[in-house]
Design an enzyme around this catalytic site. Structure first.
Site, PDB file in Angstrom:
ATOM      1  N   ARG A  16      46.175  33.729  24.877  1.00 22.01           N
ATOM      2  CA  ARG A  16      46.484  34.363  26.171  1.00 22.01           C
ATOM      3  C   ARG A  16      46.521  35.948  25.810  1.00 22.01           C
ATOM      4  NH1 ARG A  16      51.497  34.584  27.366  1.00 22.01           N
ATOM      5  NH2 ARG A  16      51.736  32.328  27.356  1.00 22.01           N
TER       6      ARG A  16
ATOM      7  N   TYR B 154      36.323  46.126  49.830  1.00 19.30           N
ATOM      8  CA  TYR B 154      35.894  45.062  49.592  1.00 19.30           C
ATOM      9  C   TYR B 154      36.765  43.849  50.212  1.00 19.30           C
ATOM     10  CZ  TYR B 154      34.975  40.567  47.154  1.00 19.30           C
ATOM     11  OH  TYR B 154      34.789  39.048  46.667  1.00 19.30           O
TER      12      TYR B 154
ATOM     13  N   ASP C 120      37.306  51.308  42.133  1.00 22.37           N
ATOM     14  CA  ASP C 120      36.437  50.009  41.996  1.00 22.37           C
ATOM     15  C   ASP C 120      34.962  50.454  41.837  1.00 22.37           C
ATOM     16  OD1 ASP C 120      35.055  47.486  42.263  1.00 22.37           O
ATOM     17  OD2 ASP C 120      36.224  46.974  43.905  1.00 22.37           O
TER      18      ASP C 120
ATOM     19  N   LYS D 256      29.499  40.926  38.591  1.00 19.41           N
ATOM     20  CA  LYS D 256      28.238  41.174  39.562  1.00 19.41           C
ATOM     21  C   LYS D 256      27.308  42.047  38.527  1.00 19.41           C
ATOM     22  CE  LYS D 256      30.890  40.163  42.908  1.00 19.41           C
ATOM     23  NZ  LYS D 256      31.747  40.988  43.510  1.00 19.41           N
TER      24      LYS D 256
HETATM   25  C1  LIG Z   1      33.274  40.922  43.833  1.00 17.06           C
HETATM   26  C2  LIG Z   1      33.885  41.914  44.027  1.00 17.06           C
HETATM   27  C3  LIG Z   1      35.437  42.056  43.964  1.00 17.06           C
HETATM   28  C4  LIG Z   1      36.089  40.833  43.360  1.00 17.06           C
HETATM   29  O1  LIG Z   1      35.821  40.349  41.964  1.00 17.06           O
HETATM   30  P1  LIG Z   1      35.819  38.831  41.762  1.00 17.06           P
HETATM   31  O2  LIG Z   1      35.157  38.937  40.134  1.00 17.06           O
HETATM   32  O3  LIG Z   1      34.666  38.161  42.622  1.00 17.06           O
HETATM   33  O4  LIG Z   1      37.025  38.469  41.766  1.00 17.06           O
HETATM   34  C5  LIG Z   1      36.007  43.312  43.911  1.00 17.06           C
HETATM   35  N1  LIG Z   1      35.358  44.364  44.356  1.00 17.06           N
HETATM   36  C6  LIG Z   1      34.051  44.474  44.693  1.00 17.06           C
HETATM   37  C7  LIG Z   1      33.404  45.696  45.066  1.00 17.06           C
HETATM   38  C8  LIG Z   1      33.252  43.324  44.533  1.00 17.06           C
HETATM   39  O5  LIG Z   1      32.012  43.156  45.091  1.00 17.06           O
END
Ligand SMILES: *Cc1c(COP(=O)(O)O)cnc(C)c1O
Length: 384
Positions: free
Chosen positions: A50, A102, A174, A199
């Site tokens: 962890r 998001y 982000d 992504k």
């Molecule tokens: C998918 C996404 C998230 C969340 O990420 P996860 O890996 O699904 O927890 C946060 N911000 C944006 C812009 C996203 O597209």
């Protein structure tokens, strides 16, 4: 000082060293929860997975390198990474966040952290006066997302960082939609970069993983503490998959951008299309800011077919054959989505439509297939 490698090389070599046991070219998947000690405290730097794991370390070093940052931290998901950032704050603190956030981030802020008495102001971060009007002594964090989903609005990171720095407020970006190939917020004045590595970074729609990248040693120490204390860490296999994805990030992004441009231009000329949202088009309202802070314009596109309504939009999406209808984005395969009924369904229609998310809006995550096949697919779906 050693000369910094170019991005195309850093995705492959950044922060990496050869395995010391057998010279494995890829870091082994250390599928272990614990590590033998010769005497209490007598270990080789790893005690419990962890806290840290060598496969995760290799990934975290790669993440830091590709974002031009000093420290990388990996989490079990993008939202787990955000959760760690918010735990830097305490009750009564205020956060200014982009209004077209998001959906999952909005849910985390309002349904989890408002209960712990954090106060969120959702504003249009393109409007500097609006940000300044919300800044006070309790403001501790500004949360930026750019480009935004699904309207592809661009926030000027440097302009926001002028406000955050002069008021000693943390600025987190982000960077999921852009990926480190297109934009590096730390170089534009951000303190924290967050990714849903699920992504573009991992890029193959086969893993859920989150990342934070920072320069400050103090921030790293505090976030490392939260990472271990709250424990939302990714397993070694997921770290390996993400690291493997990073190796091809540059070549994938090059093709995402190439295909994105081809498709945006096709849609923009088509008499059957009403409106196209892609920051690379010169008539996009934030094109100049995008050009200033991004290296290219990516493969995320939204559009509205001419004279379309909910039923037409759904029919077009159903007619698409190569584009798969699915949540998520940034993988090698092209995906389509209907924001009004999928990602943004939880936002009341009136509020959603105010920011442009109409029932007729279609979102595309353009993959790395042949661009002509993708254009033909859209053409047949719209003409059907
Ligand atoms: C998918 C996404 C998230 C969340 O990420 P996860 O890996 O699904 O927890 C946060 N911000 C944006 C812009 C996203 O597209």
């Amino acid at each position: 000082m050693k000369k910094k490698m170019h991005f195309n090389s850093r995705v492959i070599h950044g922060g990496q060293k050869l395995d010391e046991s057998f010279g494995a070219v890829m870091p082994p998947i250390y599928q272990t929860s614990t590590y033998a000690q010769t005497t209490p405290g007598g270990h080789k730097g790893y005690e419990y997975s962890r806290t840290h794991n060598p496969t995760r370390t290799a990934l975290e070093n790669a993440l830091a390198s590709i974002e031009s940052g000093k420290h990388g931290l990996a989490f079990g998901s993008g939202l787990a990474a955000m959760d760690a950032v918010l735990k830097l704050l305490k009750p009564g603190d205020e956060i200014i966040a982009t209004h077209d956030l998001y959906g999952g981030s909005y849910r985390l802020f309002t349904k989890i952290f408002e209960i712990f008495d954090l106060k969120f102001h959702f504003v249009d971060l393109q409007n500097i006066n609006e940000i300044e009007s919300k800044v006070n002594k309790k403001t501790k964090l500004i949360w930026v997302e750019t480009p935004t989903n699904p309207m592809m609005n661009i926030v000027d990171i440097q302009a926001v960082s002028n406000i955050s720095q002069s008021n000693s407020i943390l600025l987190a970006v982000d960077n999921t939609f852009a990926s480190p190939y297109l934009q590096n917020p730390l170089l534009l004045g951000a303190d924290i970069v967050m990714h849903s590595a699920t992504k573009y970074i991992a890029g193959h729609s086969d893993v859920i993983l989150g990342a934070l990248i920072v320069n400050s040693d103090d921030l790293e120490e505090r976030l490392r503490f939260i990472q271990n204390a709250s424990g939302a860490v990714p397993g070694p296999m997921d770290c390996f998959l993400t690291l493997r994805g990073i190796k091809t990030l540059a070549v994938r992004m090059e093709r995402h951008c190439y295909n994105g441009k081809k498709i945006a231009e096709f849609l923009n000329k088509s008499p059957l299309i009403e409106k196209v949202y892609w920051p690379g088009l010169i008539d996009h309202p934030n094109h100049l800011i995008a050009k200033k802070q991004m290296n290219d314009f990516g493969g995320m596109i939204s559009f509205i077919p001419k004279g379309s309504n909910y039923e037409n939009a759904i029919k077009i999406i159903e007619n698409l054959k190569i584009f798969t209808l699915a949540e998520s984005l940034g993988g090698v395969e092209s995906l389509s989505g209907h924001p009004a009924s999928m990602t943004h369904a939880s936002i009341p229609k009136k509020i959603r439509e105010k920011s442009g998310v109409l029932d007729s809006l279609i979102r595309l995550s353009v993959g790395i297939e042949d661009s002509q096949d993708l254009i033909d697919d859209i053409e047949q779906a719209v003409n059907h």
